[in-house]
Each structure stands twice: as C-alpha cells, then as structure tokens.
Design an enzyme around this catalytic site. Structure first.
Site, PDB file in Angstrom:
ATOM      1  N   HIS A  34      41.341  12.155  52.461  1.00 20.06           N
ATOM      2  CA  HIS A  34      40.706  11.063  51.710  1.00 20.06           C
ATOM      3  C   HIS A  34      40.503   9.847  52.615  1.00 20.06           C
ATOM      4  O   HIS A  34      39.475   9.172  52.544  1.00 20.06           O
ATOM      5  CB  HIS A  34      41.588  10.652  50.522  1.00 20.06           C
ATOM      6  CG  HIS A  34      41.782  11.740  49.508  1.00 20.06           C
ATOM      7  ND1 HIS A  34      43.023  12.182  49.123  1.00 20.06           N
ATOM      8  CD2 HIS A  34      40.895  12.477  48.787  1.00 20.06           C
ATOM      9  CE1 HIS A  34      42.908  13.129  48.218  1.00 20.06           C
ATOM     10  NE2 HIS A  34      41.625  13.341  48.006  1.00 20.06           N
ATOM     11  N   SER A 182      45.081  19.312  52.080  1.00 22.21           N
ATOM     12  CA  SER A 182      44.699  19.453  50.682  1.00 22.21           C
ATOM     13  C   SER A 182      45.832  18.908  49.820  1.00 22.21           C
ATOM     14  O   SER A 182      47.005  19.025  50.188  1.00 22.21           O
ATOM     15  CB  SER A 182      44.489  20.945  50.376  1.00 22.21           C
ATOM     16  OG  SER A 182      44.641  21.188  48.994  1.00 22.21           O
TER      17      SER A 182
END
Ligand code: PAF
Length: 280
Positions: A34, A182
């Site tokens: 992110h 992830s």
C-alpha cells in the site's frame, strides 16, 4: 491527515481540494505494498485520498470476511507521516444501506481465474471500486499488479462506463525472499510462511524455462506444479499462462504472457503473477 467516515462529508471535503486528486483504495491492514501505491500517487497528485473499507461484497460465503484483519488504529498510525490528505473510512452501512441492490458485472473477464475460483468476487470489487470512484472522483487511481486480473476488470469497467479516472498499476512489492506482500500473509504460521516462498520460486522457474526457449505453456505449468507439490503445506488452486489483455489461456508462449498462480498454503489462499519477458 483528515479522517472522514460519511459519503456526504467526503464529497464536500473533496470539492475544495486541489487537483489532480489520487485515490488509493485499500481494505486496510496497511503494508509496504500500500505504501508503494501511496508513493506512486504522491508523484502525480496534489491531493491524495486513501480509502479503508473491508468490502463484504467481494468475499464468498466460505471466505475470510470475518477473519480479515481490521486494524484501524494501527493502520492510521502507519498512514501518519505519509503524504495523505484524507482517509475515507466508511462503515458497511454507509456504503451499503439496507436498500442497496446494484451490482456491477464487468462480463467474461471476471469469470476466469480468480473469478472461477471465487464466483461473484469481481462483481463485488467492481461495485465497490465504482462507488469509490464516484464518491471521490479522482483523476488517478492506483492498484497493485499483484492483483493483475483486478486491474483488468477495473480497466474494462472504467472504459465501458466512460469513467474519466486514469488507472495506474504499481509493480508487486515482495519480501526479501520473493513472497508477494499481501494482507493475508499474516494468517501464515511460521512453517506456512516458509512454505509460501514456493509460490514466487515457481514463477521464477516459469521465467527461466521461458528464457531457455521452452515455448509450450503446458510444459511450464507442469514444471511449476511439480515444484509446488514438493512442498507438503502448499496446494495449487490454479496455474494460468494467458494473454495479458484478455486472460485467454495460451497454446504457445508469447512475450508478455501473464503467468498467474493461486496456491493454498495451509488454509490461506495466496495469489501471485509475473509477466514473461525476453531479456532485451
Ligand atoms: O485490492 C484491494 O484491496 C480491494 O480489492 C479493493 C480494490 C480495495 C476493493 O475492495
């Protein structure tokens, strides 16, 4: 960094913000992947919005909606200090009030690979992303290449619905041993985390075979499958070698073919992919 939880407030706040505006949609459990999306957004936008919303519509009945990591406090701490103007943090009721009934179906591309293993998943993704695009009206939106099919589905939706937002894809961020970062990696036990490295190893094997001149996807898939089978905790869900634009399986390899893989490591389902490229 402002935090807004209602759609109404979000719309009115963004009306006054300087443009270009970049959106980084997330389901939280903020990680370095992110952060790379936010970094990419910061290069081309004057205002950056990150949304955090665990979207129930994209989880199947037997999937991990209830277990999905929700760590709002930790997430907000991680986002502090990054170049973010607004965190949009709606509740499920805010996004999907009782009478909500619309679903966006992008068509055939959403029924392959992940869509085949997770029926309805991409309708959920397309619906929430469409809502987020309409609420925040970004000039640019950022997605990770780890979810290559998600990128294709959103591309198609944006094209079909004449949405003006430009989509930017950011390369997959990996741990030192190659495992794609992830939010679901936190489900892995120590031994599963160790076993999970086989996923990227199998993609590297595919790349090496391609560079050695193997041009039959079937041979590459078999070799990948055999490698993964050598790890007891790992079980292949699918291996695909497909055209990178329409995800149709290839009979003969071509440059830029997309190798995608989904593997259960214990109970955790992880995905990854690479594009096959000849060394120039
Ligand atoms: O990639 C994700 O995290 C999600 O699918 C997204 C795009 C935020 C939609 O819920």
């Amino acid at each position: 960094m402002k935090i807004i939880t209602t759609i109404k407030e979000c719309i009115s706040y963004l009306e006054t913000c300087s443009r270009p505006l970049g959106l980084v949609p997330t389901m939280g459990a903020i990680h370095n992947g992110h952060k790379e999306l936010i970094k990419a957004a910061s290069k081309n936008n004057s205002t950056i919005v990150t949304s955090i919303f665990v979207n129930p519509l994209q989880f199947g009945p037997n999937e991990d909606l209830n277990d999905y990591p929700r760590k709002i406090k930790a997430d907000l701490t991680k986002l502090q200090g990054l170049p973010i103007d607004l965190v949009f943090l709606p509740s499920t009721e805010e996004m999907y009030p009782d009478n909500f009934s619309t679903s966006i179906n992008v068509g055939p591309i959403s029924n392959l690979l992940e869509g085949k293993s997770r029926p309805g998943h991409f309708n959920g993704v397309a619906t929430v992303v469409c809502k987020l695009l309409l609420i925040t009206t970004p000039n640019n939106v950022y997605f990770g290449e780890k979810d290559a099919q998600q990128c294709l589905v959103i591309d198609k939706m944006v094209k079909d619905l004449n949405i003006k937002t430009k989509i930017s894809k950011v390369p997959t961020v990996r741990e030192k041993d190659g495992l794609a970062i992830s939010s679901r990696n936190i489900y892995l036990s120590k031994s599963e985390r160790c076993s999970a490295t086989i996923i990227y190893k199998s993609l590297v094997l595919a790349e090496n075979l391609y560079l050695q001149g193997v041009n039959k996807p079937k041979l590459i898939k078999n070799a990948m499958s055999k490698l993964i089978k050598s790890v007891p905790l790992a079980k292949v869900d699918y291996i695909s070698i497909a055209n990178p634009s329409n995800l149709k399986e290839l009979g003969v390899l071509e440059d830029n073919a997309l190798v995608s893989i989904a593997v259960f490591v214990g109970k955790t389902r992880l995905i990854d992919n690479i594009y096959l490229k000849r060394i120039p």
